[in-house]
Design a protein around this motif. Structure first.
Motif, PDB file in Angstrom:
ATOM      1  N   VAL A   1       0.846  -1.199   0.000  1.00  0.00           N
ATOM      2  CA  VAL A   1       0.000   0.000   0.000  1.00  0.00           C
ATOM      3  C   VAL A   1       0.882   1.250   0.000  1.00  0.00           C
ATOM      4  O   VAL A   1       1.818   1.356   0.786  1.00  0.00           O
ATOM      5  N   ASP A   2       0.551   2.177  -0.896  1.00  0.00           N
ATOM      6  CA  ASP A   2       1.291   3.441  -0.963  1.00  0.00           C
ATOM      7  C   ASP A   2       0.885   4.321   0.229  1.00  0.00           C
ATOM      8  O   ASP A   2      -0.284   4.693   0.357  1.00  0.00           O
ATOM      9  N   PRO A   3       1.843   4.647   1.125  1.00  0.00           N
ATOM     10  CA  PRO A   3       1.454   5.401   2.322  1.00  0.00           C
ATOM     11  C   PRO A   3       0.938   6.808   2.014  1.00  0.00           C
ATOM     12  O   PRO A   3       0.221   7.403   2.822  1.00  0.00           O
ATOM     13  N   LYS A   4       1.325   7.338   0.838  1.00  0.00           N
ATOM     14  CA  LYS A   4       0.848   8.688   0.497  1.00  0.00           C
ATOM     15  C   LYS A   4      -0.586   8.655  -0.024  1.00  0.00           C
ATOM     16  O   LYS A   4      -1.369   9.554   0.253  1.00  0.00           O
TER      17      LYS A   4
ATOM     18  N   MET B   1      -3.171   7.551  19.548  1.00  0.00           N
ATOM     19  CA  MET B   1      -3.803   7.812  18.254  1.00  0.00           C
ATOM     20  C   MET B   1      -2.674   8.030  17.236  1.00  0.00           C
ATOM     21  O   MET B   1      -2.015   9.063  17.263  1.00  0.00           O
ATOM     22  N   PRO B   2      -2.415   7.030  16.382  1.00  0.00           N
ATOM     23  CA  PRO B   2      -1.289   7.156  15.444  1.00  0.00           C
ATOM     24  C   PRO B   2      -1.588   8.136  14.319  1.00  0.00           C
ATOM     25  O   PRO B   2      -2.750   8.375  13.983  1.00  0.00           O
ATOM     26  N   SER B   3      -0.526   8.698  13.743  1.00  0.00           N
ATOM     27  CA  SER B   3      -0.730   9.680  12.666  1.00  0.00           C
ATOM     28  C   SER B   3      -0.513   9.100  11.268  1.00  0.00           C
ATOM     29  O   SER B   3      -0.926   9.696  10.286  1.00  0.00           O
ATOM     30  N   HIS B   4       0.122   7.948  11.193  1.00  0.00           N
ATOM     31  CA  HIS B   4       0.401   7.366   9.870  1.00  0.00           C
ATOM     32  C   HIS B   4      -0.925   7.119   9.138  1.00  0.00           C
ATOM     33  O   HIS B   4      -1.862   6.559   9.717  1.00  0.00           O
ATOM     34  N   ARG B   5      -0.953   7.525   7.874  1.00  0.00           N
ATOM     35  CA  ARG B   5      -2.214   7.410   7.120  1.00  0.00           C
ATOM     36  C   ARG B   5      -2.779   5.999   7.120  1.00  0.00           C
ATOM     37  O   ARG B   5      -3.981   5.785   7.286  1.00  0.00           O
ATOM     38  N   ILE B   6      -1.906   5.033   6.894  1.00  0.00           N
ATOM     39  CA  ILE B   6      -2.375   3.641   6.809  1.00  0.00           C
ATOM     40  C   ILE B   6      -2.925   3.183   8.162  1.00  0.00           C
ATOM     41  O   ILE B   6      -3.995   2.570   8.247  1.00  0.00           O
ATOM     42  N   ALA B   7      -2.200   3.521   9.232  1.00  0.00           N
ATOM     43  CA  ALA B   7      -2.650   3.125  10.576  1.00  0.00           C
ATOM     44  C   ALA B   7      -4.004   3.761  10.895  1.00  0.00           C
ATOM     45  O   ALA B   7      -4.911   3.121  11.432  1.00  0.00           O
ATOM     46  N   ARG B   8      -4.138   5.014  10.538  1.00  0.00           N
ATOM     47  CA  ARG B   8      -5.405   5.726  10.802  1.00  0.00           C
ATOM     48  C   ARG B   8      -6.571   5.102  10.042  1.00  0.00           C
ATOM     49  O   ARG B   8      -7.641   4.877  10.594  1.00  0.00           O
ATOM     50  N   LEU B   9      -6.315   4.831   8.762  1.00  0.00           N
ATOM     51  CA  LEU B   9      -7.392   4.253   7.950  1.00  0.00           C
ATOM     52  C   LEU B   9      -7.768   2.860   8.440  1.00  0.00           C
ATOM     53  O   LEU B   9      -8.946   2.478   8.438  1.00  0.00           O
ATOM     54  N   LEU B  10      -6.752   2.100   8.870  1.00  0.00           N
ATOM     55  CA  LEU B  10      -7.044   0.756   9.377  1.00  0.00           C
ATOM     56  C   LEU B  10      -7.905   0.851  10.644  1.00  0.00           C
ATOM     57  O   LEU B  10      -8.903   0.134  10.779  1.00  0.00           O
TER      58      LEU B  10
ATOM     59  N   GLY C   1       6.080   0.479   3.298  1.00  0.00           N
ATOM     60  CA  GLY C   1       7.436   1.035   3.226  1.00  0.00           C
ATOM     61  C   GLY C   1       8.076   1.199   4.601  1.00  0.00           C
ATOM     62  O   GLY C   1       7.568   0.677   5.598  1.00  0.00           O
ATOM     63  N   ASN C   2       9.172   1.940   4.636  1.00  0.00           N
ATOM     64  CA  ASN C   2       9.897   2.129   5.901  1.00  0.00           C
ATOM     65  C   ASN C   2       9.166   3.115   6.802  1.00  0.00           C
ATOM     66  O   ASN C   2       8.567   4.075   6.324  1.00  0.00           O
TER      67      ASN C   2
END
Ligand code: AMP
Ligand code: MG
Length: 350
Positions: free
Chosen positions: A12-15, A128-137, A179-180
């Protein structure tokens, strides 16, 4: 748990995360399966936090001691109120400034939080995480997600999907490869149930940052990892942690002196062993025949690369790693906490 489970890898593209992939991963969470996913700190190994059986799978897969509680990841402040009670004002102040982000707050738990998550404690750790993927999950799972770092217990944390695969291939349902990770060190854990807010684990948000909004914030002795101290309040601080297979010798003291000592010891040991030297925060970058040398200057880069370096040296079959310590200002405190806890021996020079 059988080792033969098929582990689905979703790239998954994090952007611009593809929603279909996120929804697929969220389905696994809803079904009580484990999903590893990227956050801004390190990869997490997630399960439905309200499903006790699912949470038990995390302990099983990681080989995590049952007395080490797990952080619950949320998407909204409403969820915070569903999980915690007697929330102090300080929590809302910190949430306003640092959420979403790498800060975990310890609060009094509500009855809905299973005991397995909190290791029988009456408190719960929430972030509450800020990473887009974590938030969407978190959003699409429609449940808070319990997630420790996605590594076998005691090993260095995972800052890429490759690291997660090394530890969990065939043991978990799904890995989201985003990704990293950016920070590379885990979140800061702050206890807000004590009289004064106290940092139990230093991490992505520094003590200095927190004190701008809560000047009374203290740093607990376990956060320094100066001694092999532990406290009942945060059992995760107890055991040797983040440790590579190789022996790690940490040399502390004035920086250049510590680098020189680490180099000297590395040279001695390299006569009989496979040796690596980690040089942190110094302009010095020496090439030494027969020794693997890795030099990282900036603190933020050390944090970002530390676990990946330790894992890389293990795959190269290194037997002893020598590293110099750095000062504890800013993110330096979190770096020194991880280095001290990963080390099997510490030497001081003055
Ligand atoms: P990990 O998610 O594996 O990186 O570790 C989570 C950290 O949070 C560990 O150091 C735990 O001990 C700590 N933690 C989680 N829940 C609590 C809690 N209720 N009280 C104190 N510490 C906690
Ligand atoms: Mg961990």
């Amino acid at each position: 748990m059988a080792d033969t489970m098929k582990t689905l890898i979703l790239k998954v593209d994090p952007k611009r995360p593809a929603l279909a992939a996120i929804k697929k991963a969220a389905e696994f969470i809803k079904k009580g399966e484990l999903v590893a996913f990227p956050t801004e700190t390190v990869y997490g190994l997630g399960a439905d936090a309200l499903n006790e059986d699912a949470v038990r799978k995390i302990f099983e897969a990681k080989g995590r001691p049952l007395d080490n509680p797990i952080i619950v990841h949320i998407y909204s402040i409403e969820q915070l109120k569903e999980l915690a009670r007697k929330i102090p004002k300080s929590a809302f102040i910190l949430a306003k400034h640092f959420w979403p982000g790498p800060l975990t707050m310890i609060l009094h738990k509500r009855a809905c939080v299973p005991k397995a998550v909190t290791a029988n404690l009456e408190t719960v750790a929430i972030r509450m995480p800020s990473h887009r993927i974590a938030r969407l999950l978190c959003k699409h799972a429609e449940k808070p997600i319990a997630a420790p770092s996605a590594n076998l217990s005691g090993k260095p944390s995972a800052s890429s999907a490759k690291h997660v695969l090394e530890d969990f291939k065939g043991k978990i349902a799904c890995i989201i490869d985003g990704g990293n990770t950016n920070i590379g060190l885990e979140s800061t854990v702050i206890d807000l149930t004590a009289k004064r807010p106290v940092i139990l684990r230093p991490g992505g948000i520094t003590a200095e940052q927190l004190r701008k909004f809560l000047p009374e914030v203290k740093v607990h002795a376990v956060a320094r990892a100066e001694k092999k101290a532990s406290i009942a309040k945060s059992p995760g601080t107890k055991n040797r942690h983040y440790a590579p297979k190789a022996k790690l010798v940490l040399v502390e003291g004035p920086k250049e002196k510590a680098v020189a000592k680490a180099l000297e010891l590395a040279k001695q040991q390299s006569k009989t062993k496979k040796v690596a030297l980690l040089i942190f925060g110094s302009k010095r970058n020496v090439g030494v025949k027969g020794i693997i040398v890795k030099a990282v200057q900036k603190k933020r880069d050390i944090g970002k690369r530390l676990f990946a370096l330790l894992r890389e040296l293990d795959t190269k079959g290194v037997e002893i790693i020598f590293a110099n310590g750095i000062d504890e200002k800013g993110i330096g405190l979190a770096i020194m906490n991880r280095l001290r806890r990963a080390s099997s021996k510490r030497i001081k020079v003055s």
